[in-house]
Write a protein that holds these residues in place. Structure first.
Motif, short mmCIF file in Angstrom:
data_model
loop_
_atom_site.label_atom_id
_atom_site.label_comp_id
_atom_site.label_asym_id
_atom_site.label_seq_id
_atom_site.Cartn_x
_atom_site.Cartn_y
_atom_site.Cartn_z
N ARG A 233 0.83 -1.21 0.00
CA ARG A 233 0.00 0.00 0.00
C ARG A 233 0.86 1.26 0.00
N LEU A 234 2.05 1.17 0.63
CA LEU A 234 2.94 2.32 0.61
C LEU A 234 3.39 2.63 -0.82
N LEU A 235 3.68 1.57 -1.59
CA LEU A 235 4.05 1.79 -2.99
C LEU A 235 2.91 2.45 -3.75
N ASP A 236 1.69 1.99 -3.52
CA ASP A 236 0.54 2.62 -4.19
C ASP A 236 0.38 4.07 -3.77
N ASP A 237 0.64 4.36 -2.50
CA ASP A 237 0.56 5.75 -2.03
C ASP A 237 1.60 6.62 -2.73
N ILE A 238 2.81 6.10 -2.87
CA ILE A 238 3.87 6.85 -3.55
C ILE A 238 3.48 7.14 -4.99
N LEU A 239 2.84 6.16 -5.63
CA LEU A 239 2.43 6.31 -7.03
C LEU A 239 1.10 7.03 -7.18
N ASN A 240 0.44 7.34 -6.05
CA ASN A 240 -0.90 7.95 -6.06
C ASN A 240 -1.88 7.08 -6.83
N ARG A 241 -1.79 5.77 -6.57
CA ARG A 241 -2.69 4.81 -7.21
C ARG A 241 -3.60 4.19 -6.16
N VAL A 242 -4.80 3.83 -6.57
CA VAL A 242 -5.73 3.15 -5.67
C VAL A 242 -5.30 1.68 -5.58
N PRO A 243 -5.08 1.15 -4.38
CA PRO A 243 -4.68 -0.26 -4.25
C PRO A 243 -5.71 -1.19 -4.88
N LEU A 244 -5.22 -2.25 -5.52
CA LEU A 244 -6.10 -3.24 -6.14
C LEU A 244 -6.71 -4.10 -5.05
N LYS A 245 -8.02 -3.99 -4.86
CA LYS A 245 -8.68 -4.70 -3.76
C LYS A 245 -8.63 -6.21 -3.93
N GLN A 246 -8.60 -6.67 -5.17
CA GLN A 246 -8.61 -8.12 -5.41
C GLN A 246 -7.21 -8.72 -5.46
N ALA A 247 -6.18 -7.97 -5.13
CA ALA A 247 -4.82 -8.51 -5.16
C ALA A 247 -4.69 -9.66 -4.17
N PRO A 248 -4.09 -10.78 -4.58
CA PRO A 248 -3.91 -11.91 -3.65
C PRO A 248 -3.12 -11.47 -2.42
#
Length: 544
Positions: free
Chosen positions: A278-293
């Motif tokens: 989630r930190l990587l997604d925050d850095i990229l300003n991306r919404v985390p993929l909810k269905q990620a394993p």
């Protein structure tokens, strides 16, 4: 006896080739820190000399436990390894390991490079030997190896043998186009080992163009590969690389890998995997993929009533691993499919204990189902569900009431001919003591086109004067805003879901529904503020 698997991360290099991703030097340093904490063996920092950001990263590279690796290519034809300035730039980065990519598919050698197969083989041999002579650990990325093996097995093997004989510590077989399937990967890796490349010197690098990057990586491990290359969250060109946030927990938690292999990742570090993702997604300003394993927000969500009932008795009935092992949490969302088992579980997670068979339970369920028929969605808006339940239970404090609001947006050109979008909002609230507060906010720098919308104006006006509650919501931020149209035509209904966070690291979602998008947004915003006040204040400052 367990064997060692080595984990090689290429998020900072191959991951940067993701469409729409461009790391700053500071962001690369932050991500490198995350990778260090996970316990990976290698971190590929980028290609020195290819762009200013990568060069700057290596100049100021952080100290870390993983082996920092610079990426480059084998020397070019017509010059020696010692006199190739591109190869020199990679070595000048001063990293203990250097990974060189070279052609192993005869088609690419003749078409892309325009040289003979013999010359390409010698380029590989001389380049790897030069890296080794400089005292560095050499890795050879065999580009397009699987396609090359299928087209000309003899030459593909000749190319990797040249790197191996020149002293490469790792020969990494790359499925560069991502079109190879697991059964092919397993058979080809086994053939390479049979042809003389030792298993303990063999790595695998896969892409996800058929959705098989993780499966292909595991097939390679099953066949004997002992280094795994991938990226956090599966970043990478086109469809991405093998996802380390899926591979790492699979290797540590699932048989036969758990018993057969060990990695540098401890169980304590594994518990930080969801946070790292989630930190990587925050850095990229991306919404985390909810269905990620493993790490996704829905990875351990149980919506069906039958499932939730079983989960209450034994979580293993519908969970293949304990979510806490990867730093994730179990969620029993509310929806019109829910039964009382889901409901009691979700209430308990919110700190609301309700006895089985209590009269409030069917009332809450009926309320949820009626609201979802209107367009609300509580399976993705847990905070709004909690407020709804508290209201039915008579446990929802009243901190303020909105008497009215007004918002105006204007798009125009200023005196310099620049497009200006301004929004201004007025909100009047009544506090429990009977006093009223009216707040005004106007976007003064809307020409920058950031936070210039009506929802932000409403948020700024609302939080600016909530009396004694203003201080409580100071650290609150709106981090995501999603809009869905639930009906079309003249009867269109807009659903807005807002994700909020605060300084404690909490993140919560709220929902609003209306035929008016601004009103739907304001409803979700009010729920977000109210949930924050409930969590931080309880009944303090609320109406009796």
């Amino acid at each position: 006896m367990t064997e060692r698997l080595y984990l090689y991360d290429t998020t900072l290099r191959d991951g940067q080739q993701t469409h729409g991703v461009q790391f700053s030097t500071g962001e690369k340093v932050r991500i490198a820190g995350v990778l260090d904490q996970l316990g990976l063996d290698y971190v590929e920092g980028g290609w020195p000399g290819a762009n200013p950001t990568d060069s700057e990263f290596f100049e100021t590279a952080p100290t870390m436990r993983p082996t920092l690796t610079a990426f480059g290519m084998t020397k070019r034809a017509g010059r020696s390894a010692q006199n190739d300035e591109v190869l020199a730039a990679v070595l000048n980065a001063g990293t203990p390991a250097v990974c060189l990519v070279g052609k192993t598919h005869d088609f690419h050698v003749s078409t892309a490079l325009g040289i003979s197969l013999e010359e390409n083989t010698e380029n590989i041999r001389q380049s790897v030997a030069h890296v080794v002579a400089e005292g560095r650990e050499a890795l050879f990325d065999a580009e397009h190896f699987f396609d090359g093996w299928k087209a000309n097995r003899a030459y593909a093997l000749e190319a990797v043998r040249a790197a191996h004989e020149a002293g490469a510590r790792w020969i990494v077989l790359c499925d560069t186009n991502g079109g190879t399937l697991p059964h092919e990967v397993g058979a080809i890796v086994a053939d390479v080992i049979a042809a003389g490349i030792p298993s303990e010197r063999l790595g695998i690098h896969t892409h996800d163009d058929t959705g098989n990057a993780v499966a292909n990586t595991l097939a390679a491990v099953d066949a004997g590969a002992r280094q795994i290359q991938g990226t956090l969250n599966g970043l990478g060109e086109r469809c991405g690389n093998a996802n380390l946030t899926t591979l790492i927990p699979t290797l540590l938690l699932k048989e036969p890998y758990r018993s057969a292999f060990e990695t540098g990742v401890t169980m304590e570090a594994l518990a930080g995997l969801s946070r790292a993702s989630r930190l990587l997604d925050d850095i990229l300003n991306r919404v985390p993929l909810k269905q990620a394993p493993y790490v996704g927000g829905a990875a351990f969500a149980h919506k069906a009533g039958l499932h939730a009932s079983a989960i209450l008795k034994d979580p293993s009935t519908y969970e293949h691993v304990d979510p806490a092992l990867v730093g994730n949490v179990r969620i029993v969302p509310m929806s019109n499919q829910a039964g009382q088992s889901n409901l009691r579980r979700r209430l308990a997670e919110a700190g609301l204990e309700v006895a089985p068979g209590a009269a409030a339970l069917p009332a809450i369920l009926d309320r949820v189902k009626a609201r979802e028929a209107e367009g609300y969605a509580y399976d993705t808006a847990q905070a709004s569900f909690e407020l709804l339940a508290r209201a039915e239970l008579g446990q929802l404090p009243r901190y303020f009431e909105v008497e009215r609001y007004r918002v105006i947006s204007e798009r125009r050109r200023n005196a310099r001919g620049e497009v200006v979008v301004e929004s201004e909002a007025v909100v009047t609230v009544q506090l429990p003591d009977g006093s009223k507060r009216t707040s005004f906010f106007k976007n003064e720098h809307a020409q920058e086109m950031q936070d210039a919308g009506p929802v932000n104006a409403l948020w700024q006006a609302l939080k600016s004067d909530l009396g004694p509650h203003s201080e409580v919501v100071e650290d609150m931020h709106l981090v995501d805003f999603k809009v869905r149209i639930t009906n079309g035509g003249t009867e269109a209904v807009t659903r807005v879901i807002i994700d909020s966070s605060d300084a404690t690291g909490r993140r919560w979602a709220t929902v609003g529904v209306s035929a008016n998008i601004v009103d739907a947004s304001f409803e979700a915003l009010l729920d977000a503020v109210t949930w924050k006040l409930v969590r931080d204040l309880g009944t303090v400052g609320a109406a009796a």
